[in-house]
Design an enzyme around this catalytic site. Sequence first.
Site, PDB file in Angstrom:
ATOM      1  N   ASN A 119     -18.299  21.618 -65.215  1.00 30.09           N
ATOM      2  CA  ASN A 119     -17.293  20.896 -66.014  1.00 30.09           C
ATOM      3  C   ASN A 119     -17.194  21.382 -67.455  1.00 30.09           C
ATOM      4  O   ASN A 119     -16.107  21.492 -68.020  1.00 30.09           O
ATOM      5  CB  ASN A 119     -17.614  19.398 -66.032  1.00 30.09           C
ATOM      6  CG  ASN A 119     -17.618  18.786 -64.653  1.00 30.09           C
ATOM      7  OD1 ASN A 119     -17.308  19.458 -63.672  1.00 30.09           O
ATOM      8  ND2 ASN A 119     -17.963  17.510 -64.561  1.00 30.09           N
TER       9      ASN A 119
ATOM     10  N   ASN B  87     -13.261   7.660 -55.882  1.00 27.69           N
ATOM     11  CA  ASN B  87     -12.297   8.473 -56.621  1.00 27.69           C
ATOM     12  C   ASN B  87     -10.932   8.425 -55.942  1.00 27.69           C
ATOM     13  O   ASN B  87     -10.833   8.225 -54.741  1.00 27.69           O
ATOM     14  CB  ASN B  87     -12.735   9.954 -56.599  1.00 27.69           C
ATOM     15  CG  ASN B  87     -13.767  10.274 -57.672  1.00 27.69           C
ATOM     16  OD1 ASN B  87     -13.956   9.525 -58.619  1.00 27.69           O
ATOM     17  ND2 ASN B  87     -14.417  11.411 -57.529  1.00 27.69           N
TER      18      ASN B  87
ATOM     19  N   GLY C 180     -23.547   8.995 -48.849  1.00 31.07           N
ATOM     20  CA  GLY C 180     -23.326  10.123 -49.758  1.00 31.07           C
ATOM     21  C   GLY C 180     -24.040   9.873 -51.082  1.00 31.07           C
ATOM     22  O   GLY C 180     -24.912   8.997 -51.191  1.00 31.07           O
TER      23      GLY C 180
ATOM     24  N   SER D  84     -17.642  16.691 -58.111  1.00 34.31           N
ATOM     25  CA  SER D  84     -17.718  16.346 -56.691  1.00 34.31           C
ATOM     26  C   SER D  84     -16.869  17.287 -55.827  1.00 34.31           C
ATOM     27  O   SER D  84     -17.257  17.632 -54.712  1.00 34.31           O
ATOM     28  CB  SER D  84     -17.297  14.893 -56.480  1.00 34.31           C
ATOM     29  OG  SER D  84     -16.008  14.671 -57.014  1.00 34.31           O
TER      30      SER D  84
ATOM     31  N   LYS E  14      -9.383   6.945 -64.505  1.00 32.08           N
ATOM     32  CA  LYS E  14     -10.361   7.841 -63.867  1.00 32.08           C
ATOM     33  C   LYS E  14      -9.635   8.946 -63.097  1.00 32.08           C
ATOM     34  O   LYS E  14     -10.054  10.108 -63.097  1.00 32.08           O
ATOM     35  CB  LYS E  14     -11.256   7.008 -62.932  1.00 32.08           C
ATOM     36  CG  LYS E  14     -12.265   7.788 -62.097  1.00 32.08           C
ATOM     37  CD  LYS E  14     -13.588   7.963 -62.794  1.00 32.08           C
ATOM     38  CE  LYS E  14     -14.554   8.903 -62.096  1.00 32.08           C
ATOM     39  NZ  LYS E  14     -15.248   8.331 -60.954  1.00 32.08           N
TER      40      LYS E  14
HETATM   41  O1  PAF Z   1     -15.720  13.690 -59.365  1.00 34.59           O
HETATM   42  C1  PAF Z   1     -16.568  13.923 -60.237  1.00 34.59           C
HETATM   43  O2  PAF Z   1     -17.391  14.840 -60.148  1.00 34.59           O
HETATM   44  C2  PAF Z   1     -16.608  13.016 -61.470  1.00 34.59           C
HETATM   45  O3  PAF Z   1     -15.684  11.992 -61.270  1.00 34.59           O
HETATM   46  C3  PAF Z   1     -16.339  13.733 -62.805  1.00 34.59           C
HETATM   47  C4  PAF Z   1     -16.019  12.693 -63.847  1.00 34.59           C
HETATM   48  C5  PAF Z   1     -15.236  14.736 -62.701  1.00 34.59           C
HETATM   49  C6  PAF Z   1     -17.606  14.373 -63.316  1.00 34.59           C
HETATM   50  O4  PAF Z   1     -18.079  15.432 -62.558  1.00 34.59           O
END
Ligand code: PAF
Length: 313
Positions: free
Chosen positions: A201, A102, A9, A254, A183
Site C-alpha cells: 500500500n 469490504n 478467513g 486483501s 471505506k
Molecule cells: O482491503 C484491505 O486490505 C484494507 O481494507 C485496506 C484498507 C486497503 C488496507 O490494506
Amino acid sequence: MHFLVVGPGAMGCLFAARLKKAGYDVTLLDYIEERARRINDQGILIHGLSEKYRIKVPTVSGTFPSEPDLVLICVKSYKTRDAAQAIKQGIGPQTVLVTLQNGLGNVEILQEIFGEERVLGGVTAEGSTLLGTGEIRHAGQGETIVGPGRDPNGPAEKLVSAFNRAGFNSKSADHVNDLIWGKLIVNVGINPLTAITRLKNGRLPDLPGTRMVMEEAVKEAVAVARAKGVDLPYPDPLARVIEVCHATAVNVASMLQDVLKRRQTEIDAINGAIVREGKAMNIPTPVNFTLTSLVQAIQDSYAERVIGETLVA
Ligand code: PAF
C-alpha cells in the site's frame, strides 16, 4: 451471548479468537469440512501486535448450535449470498446478523434474506492477514463501527460492548451507509492497484503511474457517491486514501493477498460496484471499468501466468 462467526478467513479468525478469549460463547462456521476439523483440533493461532497465542474455538461445518444471538458474516463479499442461505435454517427469530465486509451490497443481500430490522452493517480498520489454516497475523489495530445504533438497548450497543470487552476499539453510528461508502472509496483507490502492480500500500501514492490512476479512480467514485447522496465521513477523499496508504504502508492489501493465493478477488463489490452504480446514473467511470476489467482478467487466468521464463531471441 452466543456468537456464530461465519468464515475462517483473516477477519473471521481474528474476531472469533478475540471474542472467545474475552469469555464469549463463540462458534466458527466453515463450509469446508476438513478445514473446520483442523481448526477445531488445533485452535486459532494469532501472531498479535504484542503477543502470540493459540486459542481453541469450536469450529463446525454444516450444522451449528442453534439460534445464536449474533452472527458475524466474515466471508468474502462474493460468498455473502451463499453463506446467508447456508445459515438461514439454523438461526432464530431474534438472531441479529452483522457484516463488516469490504465492498458494496452485503448489507442489502442480508436484509433481503433476513429482513431489514435484524441486520447491522459497519466497517473495521483492523488489519489481519491469513498466514495459513486458522493462523493469522494481526497487523494493525483500527476502529470498528457498527450500526444503526439509535436504540441504547439495541443490538448495535450490545455488540459494541462485546467488541470493546474483546479488546477492539468499537463504537456505534447511525449512518453506516456513509461509513461503508467511506471505506469503499479507500478500497477503490488502493486494492486493484496493489493487485495489478503487486506493490504494498505504501508505494502507491509515490509512483507517478499508480498515483495518477488512484486519483482518477477516486474522483469517479466520489462523483458516484455524491450523486447517490452519500455524506462521506471525511472532507478530502483523496487525502484520506493516501493517509490510509501511509498508515498501512507495509500491508499486503486483501486484493493482492487474493491474487497471490490465486483466488477470486472482491473486485466486483469494489470498483465493479462503482461502475454499476455510475451506469445507473449516467456517470462515466472509465478508470474503474478498466481497473475492474484488468483484475477480472488476472483472476480468470492464474494458470497461464508467465513467470521467469527464459526468453530466447
Ligand atoms: O482491503 C484491505 O486490505 C484494507 O481494507 C485496506 C484498507 C486497503 C488496507 O490494506
